[in-house]
Design an enzyme around this catalytic site. Sequence first.
Site, short mmCIF file in Angstrom:
data_model
loop_
_atom_site.label_atom_id
_atom_site.label_comp_id
_atom_site.label_asym_id
_atom_site.label_seq_id
_atom_site.Cartn_x
_atom_site.Cartn_y
_atom_site.Cartn_z
N GLY A 21 4.21 15.99 -18.36
CA GLY A 21 4.50 16.96 -16.61
C GLY A 21 6.06 17.04 -16.69
O GLY A 21 6.28 17.30 -15.51
N LYS A 100 -7.23 20.41 -21.40
CA LYS A 100 -8.77 20.34 -21.75
C LYS A 100 -8.83 22.31 -20.75
O LYS A 100 -8.85 22.22 -20.41
CB LYS A 100 -9.53 19.67 -20.39
CG LYS A 100 -9.87 18.11 -20.97
CD LYS A 100 -10.80 17.76 -21.43
CE LYS A 100 -10.36 16.39 -22.67
NZ LYS A 100 -11.29 15.73 -23.19
N ILE A 102 -10.42 24.79 -19.60
CA ILE A 102 -11.18 24.63 -17.32
C ILE A 102 -12.63 25.56 -16.85
O ILE A 102 -13.26 26.04 -17.31
CB ILE A 102 -9.70 25.96 -17.04
CG1 ILE A 102 -8.32 25.45 -17.22
CG2 ILE A 102 -9.93 26.56 -15.38
CD1 ILE A 102 -8.28 23.80 -15.98
N HIS A 118 2.24 29.18 -21.33
CA HIS A 118 2.09 28.74 -22.80
C HIS A 118 3.65 29.00 -24.18
O HIS A 118 3.90 29.41 -23.82
CB HIS A 118 0.49 29.88 -23.68
CG HIS A 118 0.94 29.19 -25.06
ND1 HIS A 118 -0.43 28.66 -25.57
CD2 HIS A 118 1.31 29.92 -26.20
CE1 HIS A 118 -0.19 29.09 -26.74
NE2 HIS A 118 0.09 29.42 -27.23
N GLU A 188 10.90 27.31 -20.59
CA GLU A 188 9.81 26.97 -19.49
C GLU A 188 9.86 26.54 -17.98
O GLU A 188 8.59 27.09 -17.09
CB GLU A 188 8.51 26.42 -20.16
CG GLU A 188 7.85 26.85 -21.32
CD GLU A 188 7.08 25.76 -22.38
OE1 GLU A 188 6.16 25.13 -21.11
OE2 GLU A 188 6.89 25.44 -23.36
C1 GRF Z 1 4.81 22.67 -22.49
O1 GRF Z 1 5.00 23.42 -24.02
C2 GRF Z 1 3.57 24.05 -22.53
O2 GRF Z 1 4.01 25.74 -22.18
C3 GRF Z 1 2.39 23.51 -23.05
O3 GRF Z 1 2.61 22.44 -23.13
C4 GRF Z 1 3.66 21.60 -22.66
C5 GRF Z 1 3.98 20.43 -21.82
O4 GRF Z 1 4.86 20.34 -21.37
N1 GRF Z 1 0.64 24.18 -22.21
P1 GRF Z 1 5.00 18.90 -20.09
O5 GRF Z 1 3.90 18.41 -20.17
O6 GRF Z 1 5.50 20.14 -18.84
O7 GRF Z 1 6.34 18.51 -20.52
#
Ligand code: GRF
Length: 224
Positions: A21, A100, A102, A118, A188
């Site tokens: 997370g 999972k 949605i 993603h 991200e």
């Molecule tokens: C991230 O790389 C996101 O792009 C993908 O899952 C990962 C989650 O990482 N969907 P985190 O749990 O936020 O550290």
Amino acid sequence: MEGSKSRVKRKRLAVFVSGGGSNFRSINQACIEGSVNGDVVVLVTNKHACGGAQYASDKGIPVILFPKTKDEPGGLSSDDLVKVLREFEVDFVLLAGYLKLIPVELVRAYPRSIFNIHPSLLPAFGGKGYYGMKVHKAVIASGARYSGPTIHFVDEQYDTGRILAQKVVPVLANDTAKELAARVLKEEHKLYAEVTAALCEDRIVWREDGVPLIRSKENPEEYY
Ligand code: GRF
């Protein structure tokens, strides 16, 4: 435009996680620091003991289990999930490493209000089987020189929702998947917080052809 920000009601966010997370943490941090005009009011997970769920509990954010499985018999049904999110008066659902599918009930209940991040430049390296390190390994093996996160709307199909935002990072000649993943993850965190800020200030606009754009905060004539 200080005035316009204060006119927009503070948005209520649900974040969905399955793992550590780190995106959830950075979004929550941005809410607390004030760069996002909203609050994470509930965390949804399919793994009650995951890092994201523990962090939420520590911060006093309610944790909901979804879906109901053999391992998680306390999980909610799809209809109950929608009901609970309504009770929390959730405006937006942010998927952040939730593995999972949605349920269609949720997609229908929250049109144009569910987002996913993603770790590749969609539509490349997306869809079934592309998750976690598999994405980064495939990017390196392809010889692509650029990668980066994509934030997209979630619709009734898998990974096909409209692209809302992307950030480019280089793929270096001697990168391992782990190194590339770390470079992408750093972006991200910034991108999800920026997009969440835009959402919470009602700065998403829809182009005539159905492509969503983000209106710049500094210059309302500019979109990205
Ligand atoms: C991230 O790389 C996101 O792009 C993908 O899952 C990962 C989650 O990482 N969907 P985190 O749990 O936020 O550290």
